[in-house]
Design a protein around this motif. Structure first.
Motif, PDB file in Angstrom:
ATOM      1  N   ASN A 236     -41.613 -19.151  -7.167  1.00 41.27           N
ATOM      2  CA  ASN A 236     -40.958 -19.388  -5.880  1.00 41.27           C
ATOM      3  C   ASN A 236     -41.864 -18.974  -4.734  1.00 41.27           C
ATOM      4  O   ASN A 236     -42.911 -18.351  -4.930  1.00 41.27           O
ATOM      5  N   ARG A 237     -41.401 -19.258  -3.551  1.00 46.87           N
ATOM      6  CA  ARG A 237     -42.137 -18.821  -2.361  1.00 46.87           C
ATOM      7  C   ARG A 237     -42.000 -17.312  -2.203  1.00 46.87           C
ATOM      8  O   ARG A 237     -40.928 -16.739  -2.489  1.00 46.87           O
ATOM      9  N   SER A 238     -43.064 -16.682  -1.774  1.00 48.78           N
ATOM     10  CA  SER A 238     -43.008 -15.251  -1.499  1.00 48.78           C
ATOM     11  C   SER A 238     -42.352 -15.036  -0.134  1.00 48.78           C
ATOM     12  O   SER A 238     -42.135 -15.987   0.626  1.00 48.78           O
ATOM     13  N   GLN A 239     -42.028 -13.767   0.165  1.00 47.64           N
ATOM     14  CA  GLN A 239     -41.430 -13.480   1.475  1.00 47.64           C
ATOM     15  C   GLN A 239     -42.386 -13.834   2.599  1.00 47.64           C
ATOM     16  O   GLN A 239     -41.973 -14.290   3.677  1.00 47.64           O
ATOM     17  N   LYS A 240     -43.691 -13.683   2.320  1.00 47.99           N
ATOM     18  CA  LYS A 240     -44.696 -14.053   3.319  1.00 47.99           C
ATOM     19  C   LYS A 240     -44.675 -15.559   3.570  1.00 47.99           C
ATOM     20  O   LYS A 240     -44.782 -16.007   4.722  1.00 47.99           O
ATOM     21  N   ASP A 241     -44.514 -16.348   2.503  1.00 44.12           N
ATOM     22  CA  ASP A 241     -44.439 -17.803   2.649  1.00 44.12           C
ATOM     23  C   ASP A 241     -43.210 -18.207   3.448  1.00 44.12           C
ATOM     24  O   ASP A 241     -43.260 -19.126   4.290  1.00 44.12           O
ATOM     25  N   ILE A 242     -42.076 -17.522   3.175  1.00 40.79           N
ATOM     26  CA  ILE A 242     -40.833 -17.850   3.886  1.00 40.79           C
ATOM     27  C   ILE A 242     -40.955 -17.506   5.361  1.00 40.79           C
ATOM     28  O   ILE A 242     -40.571 -18.297   6.242  1.00 40.79           O
ATOM     29  N   ASP A 243     -41.517 -16.306   5.654  1.00 42.20           N
ATOM     30  CA  ASP A 243     -41.711 -15.912   7.054  1.00 42.20           C
ATOM     31  C   ASP A 243     -42.687 -16.848   7.753  1.00 42.20           C
ATOM     32  O   ASP A 243     -42.556 -17.100   8.955  1.00 42.20           O
ATOM     33  N   GLY A 244     -43.684 -17.369   7.009  1.00 41.66           N
ATOM     34  CA  GLY A 244     -44.655 -18.288   7.589  1.00 41.66           C
ATOM     35  C   GLY A 244     -44.171 -19.730   7.619  1.00 41.66           C
ATOM     36  O   GLY A 244     -44.964 -20.634   7.916  1.00 41.66           O
ATOM     37  N   SER A 250     -44.485 -28.062  -0.244  1.00 40.00           N
ATOM     38  CA  SER A 250     -45.806 -27.452  -0.459  1.00 40.00           C
ATOM     39  C   SER A 250     -45.732 -26.358  -1.519  1.00 40.00           C
ATOM     40  O   SER A 250     -46.641 -26.204  -2.340  1.00 40.00           O
ATOM     41  N   ALA A 251     -44.628 -25.624  -1.520  1.00 44.50           N
ATOM     42  CA  ALA A 251     -44.460 -24.560  -2.504  1.00 44.50           C
ATOM     43  C   ALA A 251     -44.392 -25.130  -3.915  1.00 44.50           C
ATOM     44  O   ALA A 251     -44.933 -24.537  -4.862  1.00 44.50           O
ATOM     45  N   MET A 252     -43.749 -26.270  -4.101  1.00 44.86           N
ATOM     46  CA  MET A 252     -43.642 -26.858  -5.431  1.00 44.86           C
ATOM     47  C   MET A 252     -44.986 -27.421  -5.899  1.00 44.86           C
ATOM     48  O   MET A 252     -45.300 -27.395  -7.090  1.00 44.86           O
ATOM     49  N   LEU A 253     -45.804 -27.904  -4.963  1.00 43.07           N
ATOM     50  CA  LEU A 253     -47.153 -28.330  -5.332  1.00 43.07           C
ATOM     51  C   LEU A 253     -47.989 -27.137  -5.772  1.00 43.07           C
ATOM     52  O   LEU A 253     -48.748 -27.218  -6.751  1.00 43.07           O
ATOM     53  N   ALA A 254     -47.812 -26.002  -5.059  1.00 41.54           N
ATOM     54  CA  ALA A 254     -48.534 -24.785  -5.425  1.00 41.54           C
ATOM     55  C   ALA A 254     -48.048 -24.273  -6.793  1.00 41.54           C
ATOM     56  O   ALA A 254     -48.844 -23.761  -7.587  1.00 41.54           O
TER      57      ALA A 254
END
Length: 569
Positions: A236-244, A250-254
């Motif tokens: 999943n997305r990290s908290q940093k990814d969510i805040d950013g 893009s998260a699913m591609l990663a």
């Protein structure tokens, strides 16, 4: 069943779920569903948002999900959301969806982080989702936050168990990979209700946050903690990814890149990731509905017949006609009286084969419990002998008596009779309790009329309690009557006259049996024997005399020089 019909199974169950929720009552039928279980910050919300492809769930510290969220995903060309409690309103802005979830949660649970088992029904239409229904449950917590009650952990656990104990419920156990999987709260709960792992699906999150040099390969290959339906790993997305504001696409591609590039998961890449998890859940839920459909249909038909039978009873009922209401009320009260009488008399239409109840239990109280309570009374023979001795001596005073005084006999007997009060009153209590239990069973037929049921039970129970006091007074009066006068002339009472008569009969038998000898028969059971000294008796010359006495089950005999002087019962 064709593919198209299979695809319609999940929407069909969704409509049933909405129907029962709209009625404002829980579904008595166990609908096939998937419950999402996991600890706080296990990544449950991120998994669900990845399914939808939108940020729409509340986030924050502590318990964020405080009410069950029934999330229904429906494949559609347009993208929007609907709440069951907001009929006809379409939400196209998913930030508004989040605010509505928060507002609806606070409306029921308040602002103090409390929880409630009343679900929120949310349906999301999107071209990016597969038909799927999930129930997002509050995260498992250990420590109360803010104004939460001290037993918040037990409340959440009880709520989760309400859902996952149902046989028709699949358990989606979400566990972060950077914790000890053997101590996973989600897997522990799933193990309690599904020890064989037949309806549990494991989801391992945060694989990218594991310590360097470690991996969850054994778990994902279903070797460490095997489940029938296996495990799926997601990132999943990290908290940093969510805040950013990193978007989910893009998260699913990663995520896909992570599994393809990681040496421990490369060979599992086709069976990992959010898209695969969504497909697995869609297939598992569809197959689960198909497997449980026959039994579900049978239960539905049985309930339908039961409801139709109840409706038939009101076919000619006209609410606006007061005479109809009065007649219906009288019929129900009369039926209650008939049912009560049948349960007491033992001629009921339905015979209980599991336990004694009604008249049968009252009969048992009278004929088994009451005698048992009497036998159970404490009786100390040594103490009784001491009381008899003291009573006789106290009545004689300074005189030395030869015969047992009547007053001593009455004092001892009355004391024993009074002891009957305890078992008698206890039997009254047991009978009263059984009568009240019988009333409760008879009022079950009035369950469709809660007010009538409550009032009938209250009035009849109060009447029984009123009679209880009078019954106890009557029982005590009967015992007092027995205490006040002891009828020694009763044929069952062994007085002096009867004792003399029986003694002579026994003496004759003994004489015949011993062929003229005056010795006591050896076959009689001897209770006690010994020497008895009688002093200061005027009719006897020479002062004190010693006599040998033998007390048997049938007689008391005194001897002097092998000659029977007196025999009495």
């Amino acid at each position: 069943m064709g593919n198209r019909e299979m695809e319609e199974l999940i929407p069909l169950v969704n409509r049933l779920q909405d129907a029962f929720s709209a009625l404002g009552q829980s579904c008595l039928l166990e609908l096939p569903q998937i419950a999402v279980v996991g600890g706080q910050s296990a990544g449950k919300s991120s998994v669900l948002e990845n399914f939808v492809g939108r940020d729409f769930l509340p986030r924050g510290s502590g318990i964020v999900t405080r009410r069950p969220l029934v999330l229904q995903l429906v494949t559609s060309k347009a993208e929007y959301a609907e709440f069951l409690h907001c009929k006809g309103k379409k939400f196209t802005d998913f930030d508004e969806v989040r605010h509505e979830i928060e507002a609806e949660t606070d409306r029921v649970t308040g602002m103090n982080k409390g929880i409630s088992s009343i679900p929120i029904n949310l349906r999301v239409y999107s071209p990016h989702v597969l038909n799927l229904t999930l129930i997002d449950l509050p995260g498992i917590t250990k420590v109360p936050v803010g104004d939460q009650p001290a037993d918040i952990e037990h409340q959440i656990r009880d709520m989760i168990m309400q859902f996952i104990t149902r046989e028709n419920c699949l358990v989606l156990a979400v566990t972060p990979a950077n914790t000890d999987l053997a101590n996973s709260d989600a897997l522990k709960l799933a193990k309690e209700v599904d020890p064989q792992g037949l309806r549990t699906i494991g989801v391992i999150t945060k694989l990218d946050l594991m310590d360097e040099g470690t991996d969850a390969r054994d778990v994902l290959e279903n070797r460490l903690l095997p489940l029938r339906r296996g495990y799926v790993g997601v990132v999943n997305r990290s908290q940093k990814d969510i805040d950013g504001k990193k978007d989910i696409k893009s998260a699913m591609l990663a995520e896909r890149k992570f599994f393809l590039s990681h040496p421990a998961y490369r060979h599992l890449a086709d069976r990992m990731g959010t898209p695969h998890l969504q497909k697995v859940l869609n297939q598992q839920l569809t197959n689960h509905i198909r497997d449980t459909l026959p039994n579900f249909r049978n239960k539905l038909q049985a309930q339908l017949l039961s409801i139709e039978h109840e409706v038939e009873a009101f076919k000619n009922f006209k609410p606006e006609d007061p005479t109809r209401k009065t007649k219906a009320l009288l019929q129900m009260v009369q039926q209650f009286a008939v049912d009560f009488e049948k349960r007491i008399e033992g001629s009921g239409d339905q015979v209980d084969t599991l336990e004694l109840s009604g008249g049968a239990k009252i009969n048992r109280i009278f004929h088994e419990r009451f005698p048992f309570e009497i036998v159970k009374m404490e009786f100390n023979e040594k103490e009784l002998r001491r009381e008899i001795s003291y009573a006789i001596k106290n009545i004689h005073g300074i005189r030395t008596g030869l015969f047992t005084p009547d007053m001593a006999f009455e004092a001892i007997v009355k004391k024993q009779i009074v002891k009957l009060k305890g078992p008698s009153l206890k039997s009254v209590d047991l009978v009263m309790q059984e009568l009240i239990n019988t009333v409760k069973k008879c009022t079950r037929k009035l369950a469709n009329f809660p007010r009538l049921c409550e009032e009938t039970e209250r009035i009849v129970a109060n009447h029984i309690r009123e009679r209880e006091g009078k019954t106890k007074d009557q029982v005590l009066l009967l015992i007092d009557i027995q205490v006040s006068y002891i009828n020694t002339n009763h044929e069952d009472f062994i007085g002096f006259a009867n004792a003399q008569q029986r003694s002579s009969q026994v003496h004759k038998k003994n004489t015949i049996g011993n062929q003229g000898t005056n010795l006591p028969p050896s076959r009689q059971i001897v209770i006690r024997k010994g020497w008895l000294t009688i002093s200061n008796i005027g009719i006897m010359k020479g002062g004190s005399k010693g006599y040998w006495f033998v007390l048997t089950a049938e007689s008391l005999s005194w001897y002097k020089d092998d000659e029977i002087l007196l025999s009495a019962l």
